[in-house]
Motif scaffolding. Structure first.
Motif, PDB file in Angstrom:
ATOM      1  N   LYS A   7       0.840  -1.205   0.000  1.00 24.64           N
ATOM      2  CA  LYS A   7       0.000   0.000   0.000  1.00 24.64           C
ATOM      3  C   LYS A   7       0.872   1.251   0.000  1.00 24.64           C
ATOM      4  CE  LYS A   7      -4.002  -2.014   2.285  1.00 24.64           C
ATOM      5  NZ  LYS A   7      -4.816  -2.051   3.510  1.00 24.64           N
ATOM      6  N   LEU A   8       1.970   1.189   0.719  1.00 23.33           N
ATOM      7  CA  LEU A   8       2.880   2.316   0.803  1.00 23.33           C
ATOM      8  C   LEU A   8       3.463   2.654  -0.572  1.00 23.33           C
ATOM      9  CD1 LEU A   8       3.900   4.079   3.119  1.00 23.33           C
ATOM     10  CD2 LEU A   8       5.818   2.516   3.374  1.00 23.33           C
ATOM     11  N   LEU A   9       3.778   1.630  -1.355  1.00 31.53           N
ATOM     12  CA  LEU A   9       4.322   1.850  -2.701  1.00 31.53           C
ATOM     13  C   LEU A   9       3.357   2.633  -3.584  1.00 31.53           C
ATOM     14  CD1 LEU A   9       6.064  -1.514  -3.630  1.00 31.53           C
ATOM     15  CD2 LEU A   9       7.130   0.643  -2.969  1.00 31.53           C
ATOM     16  N   LYS A  10       2.092   2.408  -3.374  1.00 34.11           N
ATOM     17  CA  LYS A  10       1.082   3.094  -4.187  1.00 34.11           C
ATOM     18  C   LYS A  10       0.988   4.587  -3.864  1.00 34.11           C
ATOM     19  CE  LYS A  10      -1.688  -1.094  -4.809  1.00 34.11           C
ATOM     20  NZ  LYS A  10      -0.959  -1.569  -5.926  1.00 34.11           N
ATOM     21  N   THR A  11       1.605   5.000  -2.743  1.00 36.49           N
ATOM     22  CA  THR A  11       1.583   6.420  -2.388  1.00 36.49           C
ATOM     23  C   THR A  11       2.625   7.227  -3.168  1.00 36.49           C
ATOM     24  OG1 THR A  11       3.161   6.228  -0.547  1.00 36.49           O
ATOM     25  CG2 THR A  11       0.806   5.875  -0.049  1.00 36.49           C
ATOM     26  N   VAL A  12       3.574   6.544  -3.786  1.00 35.78           N
ATOM     27  CA  VAL A  12       4.589   7.245  -4.578  1.00 35.78           C
ATOM     28  C   VAL A  12       3.964   7.604  -5.923  1.00 35.78           C
ATOM     29  CG1 VAL A  12       6.862   7.079  -5.668  1.00 35.78           C
ATOM     30  CG2 VAL A  12       6.451   5.975  -3.453  1.00 35.78           C
ATOM     31  N   TYR A  66      11.904   7.497  -9.871  1.00 37.47           N
ATOM     32  CA  TYR A  66      10.814   6.709  -9.304  1.00 37.47           C
ATOM     33  C   TYR A  66      11.372   5.536  -8.495  1.00 37.47           C
ATOM     34  CZ  TYR A  66       6.625   3.882  -8.872  1.00 37.47           C
ATOM     35  OH  TYR A  66       5.591   3.142  -8.368  1.00 37.47           O
ATOM     36  N   MET A  67      12.354   4.842  -9.058  1.00 33.98           N
ATOM     37  CA  MET A  67      12.952   3.715  -8.324  1.00 33.98           C
ATOM     38  C   MET A  67      13.596   4.193  -7.028  1.00 33.98           C
ATOM     39  SD  MET A  67      14.310   0.695 -10.813  1.00 33.98           S
ATOM     40  CE  MET A  67      15.734   0.564  -9.854  1.00 33.98           C
ATOM     41  N   ALA A  68      14.297   5.315  -7.087  1.00 36.55           N
ATOM     42  CA  ALA A  68      14.923   5.850  -5.877  1.00 36.55           C
ATOM     43  C   ALA A  68      13.870   6.210  -4.837  1.00 36.55           C
ATOM     44  CB  ALA A  68      15.772   7.071  -6.229  1.00 36.55           C
ATOM     45  N   ASP A  69      12.779   6.806  -5.287  1.00 41.39           N
ATOM     46  CA  ASP A  69      11.703   7.183  -4.364  1.00 41.39           C
ATOM     47  C   ASP A  69      11.102   5.968  -3.667  1.00 41.39           C
ATOM     48  OD1 ASP A  69      12.069   9.838  -5.050  1.00 41.39           O
ATOM     49  OD2 ASP A  69      10.293   9.950  -6.333  1.00 41.39           O
ATOM     50  N   ILE A  70      10.842   4.903  -4.418  1.00 43.66           N
ATOM     51  CA  ILE A  70      10.233   3.734  -3.769  1.00 43.66           C
ATOM     52  C   ILE A  70      11.244   3.005  -2.890  1.00 43.66           C
ATOM     53  CG2 ILE A  70       8.348   3.458  -5.423  1.00 43.66           C
ATOM     54  CD1 ILE A  70       9.843   1.157  -6.708  1.00 43.66           C
ATOM     55  N   LEU A  73      11.516   4.805   0.318  1.00 47.74           N
ATOM     56  CA  LEU A  73      10.306   4.623   1.109  1.00 47.74           C
ATOM     57  C   LEU A  73      10.304   3.292   1.856  1.00 47.74           C
ATOM     58  CD1 LEU A  73       7.526   5.961   1.664  1.00 47.74           C
ATOM     59  CD2 LEU A  73       6.642   4.601  -0.230  1.00 47.74           C
ATOM     60  N   VAL A  74      10.803   2.245   1.235  1.00 46.06           N
ATOM     61  CA  VAL A  74      10.678   0.914   1.839  1.00 46.06           C
ATOM     62  C   VAL A  74      11.896   0.472   2.653  1.00 46.06           C
ATOM     63  CG1 VAL A  74       9.002   0.119   0.127  1.00 46.06           C
ATOM     64  CG2 VAL A  74      11.433  -0.314  -0.253  1.00 46.06           C
ATOM     65  N   ILE A  75      13.013   1.190   2.546  1.00 49.32           N
ATOM     66  CA  ILE A  75      14.175   0.812   3.353  1.00 49.32           C
ATOM     67  C   ILE A  75      13.990   1.386   4.754  1.00 49.32           C
ATOM     68  CG2 ILE A  75      16.667   1.028   3.654  1.00 49.32           C
ATOM     69  CD1 ILE A  75      16.877   1.283   0.587  1.00 49.32           C
ATOM     70  N   PRO A  76      13.967   0.534   5.762  1.00 53.85           N
ATOM     71  CA  PRO A  76      13.762   1.006   7.139  1.00 53.85           C
ATOM     72  C   PRO A  76      14.885   1.949   7.595  1.00 53.85           C
ATOM     73  CG  PRO A  76      13.497  -1.379   6.999  1.00 53.85           C
ATOM     74  CD  PRO A  76      14.059  -0.924   5.689  1.00 53.85           C
ATOM     75  N   ALA A  77      14.538   2.915   8.410  1.00 53.41           N
ATOM     76  CA  ALA A  77      15.491   3.914   8.898  1.00 53.41           C
ATOM     77  C   ALA A  77      16.638   3.266   9.669  1.00 53.41           C
ATOM     78  CB  ALA A  77      14.772   4.938   9.768  1.00 53.41           C
ATOM     79  N   ASP A  78      16.340   2.213  10.448  1.00 52.51           N
ATOM     80  CA  ASP A  78      17.413   1.582  11.214  1.00 52.51           C
ATOM     81  C   ASP A  78      18.443   0.911  10.309  1.00 52.51           C
ATOM     82  OD1 ASP A  78      15.580  -0.421  10.526  1.00 52.51           O
ATOM     83  OD2 ASP A  78      15.900  -1.556  12.376  1.00 52.51           O
TER      84      ASP A  78
END
Length: 156
Positions: A7-12, A66-70, A73-78
């Motif tokens: 779902k998060l990917l669809k926000t990009v 676009y690839m960089a944005d997604i 988004l999906v790589i965790p901060a830690d």
């Protein structure tokens, strides 16, 4: 990926110049790279596209963004923080008195793009490739001969 991640990917926002296929492949590549460790060749084979086509996609600025944005988004901060900490240690390797072969290989694996950049700059300086602005820096044989003789004369 979890359902939440999907779902998060669809926000990009999808760039207007990309097709649905571009977007789907960018998302699938991100998933494959992060979760399954696919190589580009393996990814292309699994998705029935040629590696040439994939590299053509990587020439499209909006596809790269676009690839960089997604991926961001999906790589965790830690995980990003852990990488930055490890990178600090790897950056110390060239300053060691006697780095091991393994340490040198690790450094080149992480920072290989620096070697490529240096190679490109040297090739441009020698007139063997186009400059980063796209203009040809190629010299004639006579110009190269004169340049090389000039350098030899300075050393002598």
């Amino acid at each position: 990926m979890t359902i939440y991640d999907e779902k998060l990917l669809k926000t990009v926002p999808m760039p207007p110049d990309l097709t649905d296929r571009h977007v789907a492949l960018a998302q699938q590549y991100t998933r494959a790279k992060m979760l399954e460790g696919h190589t580009i060749a393996g990814f292309c084979k699994a998705n029935r596209i040629s590696t040439n086509t994939w590299y053509d996609f990587l020439e499209i600025p909006s596809f790269i963004k676009y690839m960089a944005d997604i991926q961001n988004l999906v790589i965790p901060a830690d995980e990003k923080d852990a990488f930055q900490q490890m990178k600090k240690h790897i950056l110390k390797i060239p300053y060691k008195e006697n780095p091991t072969i393994k340490e040198t290989e690790l450094f080149m694996d992480v920072f290989g793009y620096l070697a490529e950049n240096d190679k490109r700059i040297q090739m441009e300086r020698l007139g063997l490739t186009k400059t980063s602005s796209g203009t040809s820096n190629a010299m004639s044989v006579e110009e190269r001969k004169t340049q090389l003789l000039g350098r030899l004369m300075k050393k002598g």
